[in-house]
Design a protein around this motif. Sequence first.
Motif: not given
Length: 336
Positions: A158, A306-307, A309-311, A313-314
């Motif tokens: 992160e 762009s986020n 954290q979401k990336w 997770q994916k």
Amino acid sequence: MKILVSSLEPSANLHLSEILKREKFEIVGIFDEKFGKPFYSSKEFSVMGFIDVLPKILKAKEAIKELAFLSKSCDKVLLIDGPSFNIPLAKEIKKVNPNIEIIYYILPKVWAWKKGRIKTINKYIDKKAYIFPFEKEYWGEGYVGNPLLDEITTFRDEKIYNQVAFLAGSRKSEIKSLMPIFREIAKKIDVKKVLVVPKIYENNMDIYGDISNFEISFDTHKTLLESDFAYICSGTATLEAAIIGTPFVLMYKARQIEYMIAKMFVRLNYVGLANIIFEKEGLEAFHKEYLQKFNINELLEDYKTSNLQKWLQKSKKIREILKFGSSENVIKLLKN
């Protein structure tokens, strides 16, 4: 064990290297010179597009006949990707040396186009090794894992690095198409901009034109790990970024005639491998795709919003879907 190898593309040679790291085989055929002395260098055959390939046809026909004859001195045959060359090669090998076992690693993308190849592959290939779980629908058993899970062993954290990566692909036509767009984007970004260059162009940087706004890297994985965002040419690098966890958009521009021809034959909702994998799992798109036309402001907005954290997770999800690396299982196919 002596193996006839046909590994034409840079990505195919990368996957071959993972096999040879784990097991020592004597290899002959077409591959990168870093593995030894090939019968033909893979660089002679690495092209893209309907127009680019035309001058290579006569050489390819000659190479196929020579390699088929060479197979008589080998124990097995390993074909990696490159169906336009490797399918005719398999046919010729079985004509002159019908009893040799042929393993095809990274099968043709019949889920995208040319489903007629299924019948041909089943006729001429002894062992099928595919790298996406959803391909079971077309080939039955034969999922060996995905080579990128062997090649990628560290993943994005992160941390913010204040760096954006640009990957223009490995083919000259891709590079020439995308570099003007990359230069426009780079002018409007204040953080460090890193252009990833395949090592085959290390001594031929002129193809990139003006690169004064970029730092240069020859290490794709390290650069993606240390980038907050990436602009990537369609291809394997998009799946690498997805696995690593780096936010990105896919960009692709071809000659208009080639793009129109492809549109006529390819029946897919997406171009990017991560998007295709997610769609097959009933999931929403992994990333954005820009094909042929580019809006600089929209591309910049993708980076700014762009986020991470979401990336991440994916990224974890796609690794769960792919499960494991493929090299060990391909070695088992070769040895058994």
